[in-house]
Design a protein around this motif. Structure first.
Motif, short mmCIF file in Angstrom:
data_model
loop_
_atom_site.label_atom_id
_atom_site.label_comp_id
_atom_site.label_asym_id
_atom_site.label_seq_id
_atom_site.Cartn_x
_atom_site.Cartn_y
_atom_site.Cartn_z
N PHE A 7 57.79 -46.34 -28.52
CA PHE A 7 59.02 -45.97 -27.82
C PHE A 7 59.96 -45.25 -28.77
O PHE A 7 59.98 -45.53 -29.97
N GLY A 8 60.75 -44.34 -28.22
CA GLY A 8 61.79 -43.66 -28.98
C GLY A 8 63.12 -43.90 -28.31
O GLY A 8 63.25 -43.79 -27.08
N TYR A 9 64.13 -44.27 -29.10
CA TYR A 9 65.49 -44.48 -28.60
C TYR A 9 66.33 -43.30 -29.04
O TYR A 9 66.41 -43.00 -30.24
N ASN A 15 75.08 -37.85 -22.24
CA ASN A 15 74.10 -38.49 -21.34
C ASN A 15 73.86 -39.95 -21.70
O ASN A 15 73.17 -40.66 -20.98
N GLY A 16 74.37 -40.40 -22.83
CA GLY A 16 74.24 -41.80 -23.22
C GLY A 16 72.96 -42.07 -23.99
O GLY A 16 72.43 -41.22 -24.69
N LEU A 17 72.47 -43.29 -23.84
CA LEU A 17 71.25 -43.73 -24.52
C LEU A 17 70.05 -43.44 -23.64
O LEU A 17 70.05 -43.75 -22.45
N ARG A 18 69.02 -42.86 -24.22
CA ARG A 18 67.78 -42.59 -23.50
C ARG A 18 66.64 -43.33 -24.17
O ARG A 18 66.62 -43.47 -25.39
N VAL A 19 65.69 -43.81 -23.38
CA VAL A 19 64.51 -44.47 -23.91
C VAL A 19 63.29 -43.66 -23.46
O VAL A 19 63.08 -43.44 -22.27
N LEU A 20 62.50 -43.22 -24.44
CA LEU A 20 61.29 -42.44 -24.17
C LEU A 20 60.08 -43.28 -24.54
O LEU A 20 60.05 -43.90 -25.60
N PRO A 40 55.79 -37.69 -24.35
CA PRO A 40 57.02 -38.39 -24.00
C PRO A 40 57.26 -38.48 -22.50
O PRO A 40 57.06 -37.50 -21.76
N VAL A 41 57.68 -39.67 -22.05
CA VAL A 41 58.06 -39.91 -20.67
C VAL A 41 59.40 -40.63 -20.70
O VAL A 41 59.53 -41.67 -21.35
N LEU A 42 60.42 -40.08 -20.02
CA LEU A 42 61.72 -40.73 -19.94
C LEU A 42 61.59 -41.95 -19.05
O LEU A 42 61.22 -41.84 -17.88
#
Length: 114
Positions: A7-9, A15-20, A40-42
């Motif tokens: 996972f990538g934070y 847009n704030g915090l995204r988790v991939l 990568p998938v959001l």
């Protein structure tokens, strides 16, 4: 890494915090092996009060043990060792002489502080 997924934070500004999710056995047939190519998938977004400019990582704990006090992993601190069973019990039991377990509740006894 979490189990077989990576996972990538991402601090994504306004847009704030995204988790991939970068690798996953469910979406990638070639996820196993040396250095799989990320796909990568959001998977999550969290709006922050202001712009998200960075993410910090806490210090890894150096005493990872299982419920019996057996060492599970080492985090590289010189002189570190896992807690033994008695030390673990002192962390999860109250000190009132009865040896009750520490507990939490879903109904707080006091209103939240502002």
């Amino acid at each position: 890494m979490t189990n077989a997924s990576l996972f990538g934070y991402v601090a994504d500004g306004r847009n704030g915090l995204r988790v991939l999710q970068l690798t996953s056995p469910e979406t990638m047939s070639e996820y196993a092996g040396f250095s799989p190519r990320p796909q990568p998938v959001l998977i999550a977004t969290f709006k922050t009060k202001g712009e998200a400019l960075g993410i910090s990582k806490p210090l890894d704990r150096d005493r990872a043990v299982d419920e019996s006090g057996n060492q599970v992993s080492v985090f590289g601190r010189r002189g570190a060792r896992p807690f033994n069973f008695d030390e673990m019990m002192r962390m999860v039991r109250t000190n009132d002489g009865r040896g009750d377990w520490f507990t939490v509740t879903d109904t707080p006894s006091k209103p939240p502080k502002n």
